[in-house]
Design a protein around this motif. Structure first.
Motif, PDB file in Angstrom:
ATOM      1  N   LEU A  45       0.825  -1.204   0.000  1.00 39.04           N
ATOM      2  CA  LEU A  45       0.000   0.000   0.000  1.00 39.04           C
ATOM      3  C   LEU A  45       0.859   1.254   0.000  1.00 39.04           C
ATOM      4  CD1 LEU A  45      -2.633  -1.018   2.711  1.00 39.04           C
ATOM      5  CD2 LEU A  45      -2.793  -1.283   0.231  1.00 39.04           C
ATOM      6  N   ASP A  46       0.347   2.289  -0.619  1.00 42.57           N
ATOM      7  CA  ASP A  46       0.968   3.611  -0.588  1.00 42.57           C
ATOM      8  C   ASP A  46       0.434   4.307   0.657  1.00 42.57           C
ATOM      9  OD1 ASP A  46       1.569   6.338  -0.879  1.00 42.57           O
ATOM     10  OD2 ASP A  46       1.262   6.295  -3.045  1.00 42.57           O
ATOM     11  N   SER A  47       1.305   4.681   1.552  1.00 42.17           N
ATOM     12  CA  SER A  47       0.864   5.276   2.821  1.00 42.17           C
ATOM     13  C   SER A  47       0.142   6.603   2.624  1.00 42.17           C
ATOM     14  CB  SER A  47       2.055   5.458   3.766  1.00 42.17           C
ATOM     15  OG  SER A  47       2.992   6.349   3.206  1.00 42.17           O
ATOM     16  N   TYR A  51      -7.633   3.832   0.970  1.00 42.19           N
ATOM     17  CA  TYR A  51      -8.063   2.527   0.469  1.00 42.19           C
ATOM     18  C   TYR A  51      -9.345   2.102   1.171  1.00 42.19           C
ATOM     19  CZ  TYR A  51      -3.313   2.092  -1.341  1.00 42.19           C
ATOM     20  OH  TYR A  51      -2.128   2.304  -2.018  1.00 42.19           O
ATOM     21  N   VAL A  52     -10.076   1.222   0.516  1.00 44.93           N
ATOM     22  CA  VAL A  52     -11.140   0.478   1.166  1.00 44.93           C
ATOM     23  C   VAL A  52     -10.698  -0.981   1.173  1.00 44.93           C
ATOM     24  CG1 VAL A  52     -12.969   2.073   0.478  1.00 44.93           C
ATOM     25  CG2 VAL A  52     -12.455   0.115  -0.966  1.00 44.93           C
ATOM     26  N   VAL A  53     -11.177  -1.730   2.148  1.00 45.17           N
ATOM     27  CA  VAL A  53     -10.928  -3.161   2.181  1.00 45.17           C
ATOM     28  C   VAL A  53     -12.186  -3.826   1.643  1.00 45.17           C
ATOM     29  CG1 VAL A  53     -10.352  -5.158   3.600  1.00 45.17           C
ATOM     30  CG2 VAL A  53      -9.436  -2.905   4.202  1.00 45.17           C
ATOM     31  N   GLU A  54     -12.024  -4.586   0.587  1.00 44.09           N
ATOM     32  CA  GLU A  54     -13.149  -5.321   0.030  1.00 44.09           C
ATOM     33  C   GLU A  54     -13.225  -6.687   0.692  1.00 44.09           C
ATOM     34  OE1 GLU A  54     -13.435  -3.605  -4.505  1.00 44.09           O
ATOM     35  OE2 GLU A  54     -12.178  -5.362  -4.172  1.00 44.09           O
ATOM     36  N   LEU A  55     -14.409  -7.037   1.180  1.00 50.19           N
ATOM     37  CA  LEU A  55     -14.661  -8.372   1.717  1.00 50.19           C
ATOM     38  C   LEU A  55     -15.254  -9.177   0.576  1.00 50.19           C
ATOM     39  CD1 LEU A  55     -14.334  -6.573   4.231  1.00 50.19           C
ATOM     40  CD2 LEU A  55     -15.981  -8.042   5.357  1.00 50.19           C
ATOM     41  N   ARG A  63     -13.719 -17.091   1.304  1.00 51.16           N
ATOM     42  CA  ARG A  63     -13.745 -15.670   1.681  1.00 51.16           C
ATOM     43  C   ARG A  63     -12.318 -15.143   1.723  1.00 51.16           C
ATOM     44  NH1 ARG A  63     -18.398 -14.448   6.119  1.00 51.16           N
ATOM     45  NH2 ARG A  63     -20.078 -15.561   5.065  1.00 51.16           N
ATOM     46  N   PHE A  64     -12.145 -13.930   1.223  1.00 51.16           N
ATOM     47  CA  PHE A  64     -10.845 -13.284   1.265  1.00 51.16           C
ATOM     48  C   PHE A  64     -11.053 -11.777   1.253  1.00 51.16           C
ATOM     49  CE2 PHE A  64     -11.950 -14.103  -3.122  1.00 51.16           C
ATOM     50  CZ  PHE A  64     -11.564 -12.970  -3.821  1.00 51.16           C
ATOM     51  N   THR A  65      -9.996 -11.044   1.528  1.00 51.68           N
ATOM     52  CA  THR A  65     -10.051  -9.589   1.489  1.00 51.68           C
ATOM     53  C   THR A  65      -9.017  -9.078   0.495  1.00 51.68           C
ATOM     54  OG1 THR A  65      -8.472  -9.377   3.309  1.00 51.68           O
ATOM     55  CG2 THR A  65     -10.813  -9.346   3.885  1.00 51.68           C
ATOM     56  N   GLN A  66      -9.266  -7.884   0.006  1.00 50.53           N
ATOM     57  CA  GLN A  66      -8.297  -7.218  -0.863  1.00 50.53           C
ATOM     58  C   GLN A  66      -8.479  -5.716  -0.701  1.00 50.53           C
ATOM     59  OE1 GLN A  66      -9.333  -8.989  -4.612  1.00 50.53           O
ATOM     60  NE2 GLN A  66     -11.043  -7.624  -4.983  1.00 50.53           N
ATOM     61  N   TYR A  67      -7.422  -4.989  -1.026  1.00 42.92           N
ATOM     62  CA  TYR A  67      -7.444  -3.532  -0.919  1.00 42.92           C
ATOM     63  C   TYR A  67      -7.729  -2.925  -2.288  1.00 42.92           C
ATOM     64  CZ  TYR A  67      -4.900  -4.806   3.274  1.00 42.92           C
ATOM     65  OH  TYR A  67      -4.524  -5.394   4.449  1.00 42.92           O
ATOM     66  N   PRO A  85     -13.336   4.224   3.849  1.00 44.84           N
ATOM     67  CA  PRO A  85     -11.925   4.441   3.494  1.00 44.84           C
ATOM     68  C   PRO A  85     -11.029   4.670   4.713  1.00 44.84           C
ATOM     69  CG  PRO A  85     -13.370   5.821   2.153  1.00 44.84           C
ATOM     70  CD  PRO A  85     -14.215   5.223   3.239  1.00 44.84           C
ATOM     71  N   ALA A  86      -9.786   4.255   4.553  1.00 46.24           N
ATOM     72  CA  ALA A  86      -8.740   4.511   5.543  1.00 46.24           C
ATOM     73  C   ALA A  86      -7.449   4.752   4.779  1.00 46.24           C
ATOM     74  CB  ALA A  86      -8.577   3.332   6.492  1.00 46.24           C
ATOM     75  N   SER A  87      -6.559   5.504   5.372  1.00 49.40           N
ATOM     76  CA  SER A  87      -5.288   5.769   4.699  1.00 49.40           C
ATOM     77  C   SER A  87      -4.425   4.511   4.702  1.00 49.40           C
ATOM     78  CB  SER A  87      -4.540   6.919   5.382  1.00 49.40           C
ATOM     79  OG  SER A  87      -4.031   6.503   6.629  1.00 49.40           O
ATOM     80  N   GLY A  88      -3.584   4.406   3.704  1.00 53.71           N
ATOM     81  CA  GLY A  88      -2.632   3.305   3.656  1.00 53.71           C
ATOM     82  C   GLY A  88      -1.776   3.272   4.906  1.00 53.71           C
ATOM     83  N   ALA A  89      -1.399   4.456   5.415  1.00 49.42           N
ATOM     84  CA  ALA A  89      -0.576   4.523   6.628  1.00 49.42           C
ATOM     85  C   ALA A  89      -1.314   3.895   7.810  1.00 49.42           C
ATOM     86  CB  ALA A  89      -0.204   5.971   6.932  1.00 49.42           C
ATOM     87  N   GLN A  90      -2.620   4.167   7.931  1.00 44.63           N
ATOM     88  CA  GLN A  90      -3.387   3.582   9.029  1.00 44.63           C
ATOM     89  C   GLN A  90      -3.464   2.063   8.886  1.00 44.63           C
ATOM     90  OE1 GLN A  90      -6.940   6.002   8.399  1.00 44.63           O
ATOM     91  NE2 GLN A  90      -6.761   6.711  10.506  1.00 44.63           N
ATOM     92  N   LEU A  91      -3.754   1.590   7.684  1.00 46.80           N
ATOM     93  CA  LEU A  91      -3.869   0.147   7.467  1.00 46.80           C
ATOM     94  C   LEU A  91      -2.556  -0.565   7.781  1.00 46.80           C
ATOM     95  CD1 LEU A  91      -6.006   0.293   4.230  1.00 46.80           C
ATOM     96  CD2 LEU A  91      -6.731  -0.670   6.417  1.00 46.80           C
TER      97      LEU A  91
END
Length: 154
Positions: A45-47, A51-55, A63-67, A85-91
């Motif tokens: 991820l770019d900080s 991004y959103v996390v897709e479930l 089941r899997f997740t992706q950004y 959404p959350a920042s890449g830095a937070q994730l």
């Protein structure tokens, strides 16, 4: 402990000759060099981006997740839900699976991960922990889209 002369991060030992925070390597003191990208992270991820996390849920129950970058539209047909959404830095700071403690889904519901890293809505996780186990009694209505997740054999 010693400190990196390039970024001032703590080094793992007094004898360390490489900093894993900034990537500088001084094993050859006459030719120090920076290895790799100092902004690299295991998430990819770019900080500086959001991004959103897709479930995601496949028809077979996997089941899997992706950004996904927040400004791009959803295109994966397996993506059934997504987070705010959350920042890449937070994730990156929250780490794998722990972001579920901080992020809600866009519809306000919460989710978690089981011990095997399978995402579950909180309502699904509550059913698993309760007396009635949806996978034992055939009740598919508690699952997202009516599809039971694939759980490892017990």
């Amino acid at each position: 402990m010693s400190i990196c002369q390039y970024c001032h991060s703590l080094l793992p030992s007094e004898k360390a000759q490489q900093c894993f925070a900034c990537g500088w390597d001084w094993h050859d003191s006459s030719n120090p060099k920076q290895l790799g990208d100092p902004n690299w992270n295991r998430f990819g991820l770019d900080s500086q981006r959001d991004y959103v996390v897709e479930l995601c849920l496949r028809p077979d129950g996997l089941r899997f997740t992706q950004y996904r970058q927040a400004e791009t539209p959803r295109t994966d047909p397996d993506a059934v839900l997504e987070t705010v959404p959350a920042s890449g830095a937070q994730l990156i700071e929250w780490g794998f699976y722990k972001y579920a403690d901080h992020l809600a889904l866009t519809d306000g519901r919460r989710f978690t991960f089981d011990a095997h890293g399978i995402w579950l809505l909180e309502t699904e996780a509550e059913c698993i922990g309760g007396e009635t186990r949806p996978y034992d009694d055939g009740n598919q209505s508690v699952w997202v889209n009516g599809i039971a997740p694939i759980f490892p054999p017990q």
